[in-house]
Design a protein around this motif. Structure first.
Motif, PDB file in Angstrom:
ATOM      1  N   MET A  57       0.820  -1.203   0.000  1.00 39.35           N
ATOM      2  CA  MET A  57       0.000   0.000   0.000  1.00 39.35           C
ATOM      3  C   MET A  57       0.863   1.266   0.000  1.00 39.35           C
ATOM      4  O   MET A  57       0.534   2.217  -0.668  1.00 39.35           O
ATOM      5  CB  MET A  57      -0.918  -0.017   1.228  1.00 39.35           C
ATOM      6  CG  MET A  57      -1.659   1.266   1.418  1.00 39.35           C
ATOM      7  SD  MET A  57      -3.396   0.967   1.407  1.00 39.35           S
ATOM      8  CE  MET A  57      -3.960   2.474   2.083  1.00 39.35           C
ATOM      9  N   GLY A  58       1.982   1.221   0.722  1.00 36.23           N
ATOM     10  CA  GLY A  58       2.871   2.377   0.790  1.00 36.23           C
ATOM     11  C   GLY A  58       3.390   2.800  -0.562  1.00 36.23           C
ATOM     12  O   GLY A  58       3.477   3.979  -0.863  1.00 36.23           O
ATOM     13  N   SER A  59       3.754   1.828  -1.430  1.00 40.12           N
ATOM     14  CA  SER A  59       4.280   2.184  -2.745  1.00 40.12           C
ATOM     15  C   SER A  59       3.180   2.766  -3.634  1.00 40.12           C
ATOM     16  O   SER A  59       3.438   3.620  -4.474  1.00 40.12           O
ATOM     17  CB  SER A  59       4.938   0.989  -3.417  1.00 40.12           C
ATOM     18  OG  SER A  59       3.984   0.032  -3.795  1.00 40.12           O
ATOM     19  N   ARG A  60       1.963   2.297  -3.454  1.00 39.97           N
ATOM     20  CA  ARG A  60       0.850   2.850  -4.226  1.00 39.97           C
ATOM     21  C   ARG A  60       0.626   4.318  -3.865  1.00 39.97           C
ATOM     22  O   ARG A  60       0.440   5.164  -4.737  1.00 39.97           O
ATOM     23  CB  ARG A  60      -0.420   2.043  -3.965  1.00 39.97           C
ATOM     24  CG  ARG A  60      -1.598   2.560  -4.761  1.00 39.97           C
ATOM     25  CD  ARG A  60      -2.794   1.627  -4.661  1.00 39.97           C
ATOM     26  NE  ARG A  60      -3.877   2.156  -5.433  1.00 39.97           N
ATOM     27  CZ  ARG A  60      -5.068   2.445  -4.948  1.00 39.97           C
ATOM     28  NH1 ARG A  60      -5.352   2.199  -3.689  1.00 39.97           N
ATOM     29  NH2 ARG A  60      -6.010   2.939  -5.719  1.00 39.97           N
ATOM     30  N   VAL A  61       0.670   4.622  -2.596  1.00 37.40           N
ATOM     31  CA  VAL A  61       0.503   6.002  -2.145  1.00 37.40           C
ATOM     32  C   VAL A  61       1.648   6.857  -2.672  1.00 37.40           C
ATOM     33  O   VAL A  61       1.448   7.979  -3.140  1.00 37.40           O
ATOM     34  CB  VAL A  61       0.419   6.070  -0.595  1.00 37.40           C
ATOM     35  CG1 VAL A  61       0.494   7.508  -0.119  1.00 37.40           C
ATOM     36  CG2 VAL A  61      -0.855   5.405  -0.104  1.00 37.40           C
ATOM     37  N   SER A  62       2.854   6.323  -2.653  1.00 36.14           N
ATOM     38  CA  SER A  62       4.012   7.062  -3.174  1.00 36.14           C
ATOM     39  C   SER A  62       3.840   7.358  -4.659  1.00 36.14           C
ATOM     40  O   SER A  62       4.148   8.465  -5.122  1.00 36.14           O
ATOM     41  CB  SER A  62       5.298   6.266  -2.963  1.00 36.14           C
ATOM     42  OG  SER A  62       5.567   6.138  -1.593  1.00 36.14           O
ATOM     43  N   ARG A  63       3.354   6.380  -5.426  1.00 33.05           N
ATOM     44  CA  ARG A  63       3.130   6.589  -6.860  1.00 33.05           C
ATOM     45  C   ARG A  63       2.071   7.673  -7.089  1.00 33.05           C
ATOM     46  O   ARG A  63       2.218   8.528  -7.955  1.00 33.05           O
ATOM     47  CB  ARG A  63       2.699   5.293  -7.535  1.00 33.05           C
ATOM     48  CG  ARG A  63       3.843   4.331  -7.805  1.00 33.05           C
ATOM     49  CD  ARG A  63       3.447   3.229  -8.774  1.00 33.05           C
ATOM     50  NE  ARG A  63       2.211   2.544  -8.456  1.00 33.05           N
ATOM     51  CZ  ARG A  63       2.094   1.471  -7.661  1.00 33.05           C
ATOM     52  NH1 ARG A  63       3.170   0.952  -7.099  1.00 33.05           N
ATOM     53  NH2 ARG A  63       0.925   0.920  -7.434  1.00 33.05           N
ATOM     54  N   LEU A  64       1.015   7.630  -6.301  1.00 36.89           N
ATOM     55  CA  LEU A  64      -0.042   8.631  -6.434  1.00 36.89           C
ATOM     56  C   LEU A  64       0.487  10.026  -6.093  1.00 36.89           C
ATOM     57  O   LEU A  64       0.169  10.999  -6.781  1.00 36.89           O
ATOM     58  CB  LEU A  64      -1.231   8.288  -5.542  1.00 36.89           C
ATOM     59  CG  LEU A  64      -2.086   7.115  -6.009  1.00 36.89           C
ATOM     60  CD1 LEU A  64      -3.138   6.774  -4.956  1.00 36.89           C
ATOM     61  CD2 LEU A  64      -2.758   7.415  -7.331  1.00 36.89           C
ATOM     62  N   ARG A  65       1.304  10.110  -5.067  1.00 38.32           N
ATOM     63  CA  ARG A  65       1.878  11.415  -4.688  1.00 38.32           C
ATOM     64  C   ARG A  65       2.764  11.953  -5.798  1.00 38.32           C
ATOM     65  O   ARG A  65       2.746  13.148  -6.089  1.00 38.32           O
ATOM     66  CB  ARG A  65       2.665  11.293  -3.381  1.00 38.32           C
ATOM     67  CG  ARG A  65       1.780  11.208  -2.174  1.00 38.32           C
ATOM     68  CD  ARG A  65       2.577  11.191  -0.901  1.00 38.32           C
ATOM     69  NE  ARG A  65       1.673  11.125   0.237  1.00 38.32           N
ATOM     70  CZ  ARG A  65       1.958  10.567   1.375  1.00 38.32           C
ATOM     71  NH1 ARG A  65       3.144  10.001   1.569  1.00 38.32           N
ATOM     72  NH2 ARG A  65       1.087  10.555   2.356  1.00 38.32           N
ATOM     73  N   ARG A  66       3.542  11.075  -6.424  1.00 39.19           N
ATOM     74  CA  ARG A  66       4.400  11.512  -7.533  1.00 39.19           C
ATOM     75  C   ARG A  66       3.547  12.015  -8.698  1.00 39.19           C
ATOM     76  O   ARG A  66       3.850  13.037  -9.314  1.00 39.19           O
ATOM     77  CB  ARG A  66       5.322  10.383  -7.990  1.00 39.19           C
ATOM     78  CG  ARG A  66       6.529  10.191  -7.096  1.00 39.19           C
ATOM     79  CD  ARG A  66       7.578   9.311  -7.757  1.00 39.19           C
ATOM     80  NE  ARG A  66       7.103   7.961  -8.046  1.00 39.19           N
ATOM     81  CZ  ARG A  66       7.123   6.935  -7.193  1.00 39.19           C
ATOM     82  NH1 ARG A  66       7.595   7.095  -5.977  1.00 39.19           N
ATOM     83  NH2 ARG A  66       6.678   5.743  -7.561  1.00 39.19           N
ATOM     84  N   LYS A  67       2.468  11.293  -8.999  1.00 42.31           N
ATOM     85  CA  LYS A  67       1.578  11.725 -10.087  1.00 42.31           C
ATOM     86  C   LYS A  67       0.973  13.088  -9.792  1.00 42.31           C
ATOM     87  O   LYS A  67       0.869  13.939 -10.674  1.00 42.31           O
ATOM     88  CB  LYS A  67       0.471  10.698 -10.314  1.00 42.31           C
ATOM     89  CG  LYS A  67       0.927   9.464 -11.034  1.00 42.31           C
ATOM     90  CD  LYS A  67      -0.248   8.528 -11.293  1.00 42.31           C
ATOM     91  CE  LYS A  67       0.195   7.289 -12.032  1.00 42.31           C
ATOM     92  NZ  LYS A  67      -0.935   6.408 -12.337  1.00 42.31           N
ATOM     93  N   VAL A  68       0.565  13.281  -8.548  1.00 44.81           N
ATOM     94  CA  VAL A  68      -0.022  14.570  -8.160  1.00 44.81           C
ATOM     95  C   VAL A  68       1.006  15.678  -8.321  1.00 44.81           C
ATOM     96  O   VAL A  68       0.707  16.747  -8.850  1.00 44.81           O
ATOM     97  CB  VAL A  68      -0.571  14.515  -6.713  1.00 44.81           C
ATOM     98  CG1 VAL A  68      -0.882  15.902  -6.196  1.00 44.81           C
ATOM     99  CG2 VAL A  68      -1.807  13.630  -6.657  1.00 44.81           C
TER     100      VAL A  68
END
Length: 90
Positions: free
Chosen positions: A1-12
């Motif tokens: 889950m942590g890597s998914r949140v990190s990917r979303l933050r990068r996209k944002v």
């Protein structure tokens, strides 16, 4: 889950950067579209349906928004077509 949140933050962050490059005046609503086109606001929908105004960049709950540059280009083309036909602005 942590890597998914990190990917979303990068996209944002990427999207925020793109929007900063565009500037805060890059988007316009229906009223500004009418002003740029030189028409009354009530004609924006008709011109959109006929293809004389580009499709909006995004549909928001408060209404559609367009890229100002796309609307300005459409306005130039629309005015040129009208001038070729000998029609007045408006």
């Amino acid at each position: 889950m942590g890597s998914r949140v990190s990917r979303l933050r990068r996209k944002v962050k990427v999207q925020e950067g793109r929007l900063r490059l565009l500037g805060r005046d890059a988007f316009v609503g229906t009223g500004q579209v009418a002003e740029i086109m030189g028409i009354v606001k009530s004609n924006v929908g008709r011109m959109r349906r006929s293809g004389e105004i580009p499709e909006p960049y995004q549909e928001l709950p408060s209404g559609p928004i367009w890229l100002r540059s796309a609307v300005e280009l459409a306005a130039e083309e629309w005015r040129a077509r009208r001038a070729e036909r000998g029609e007045a602005d408006g």
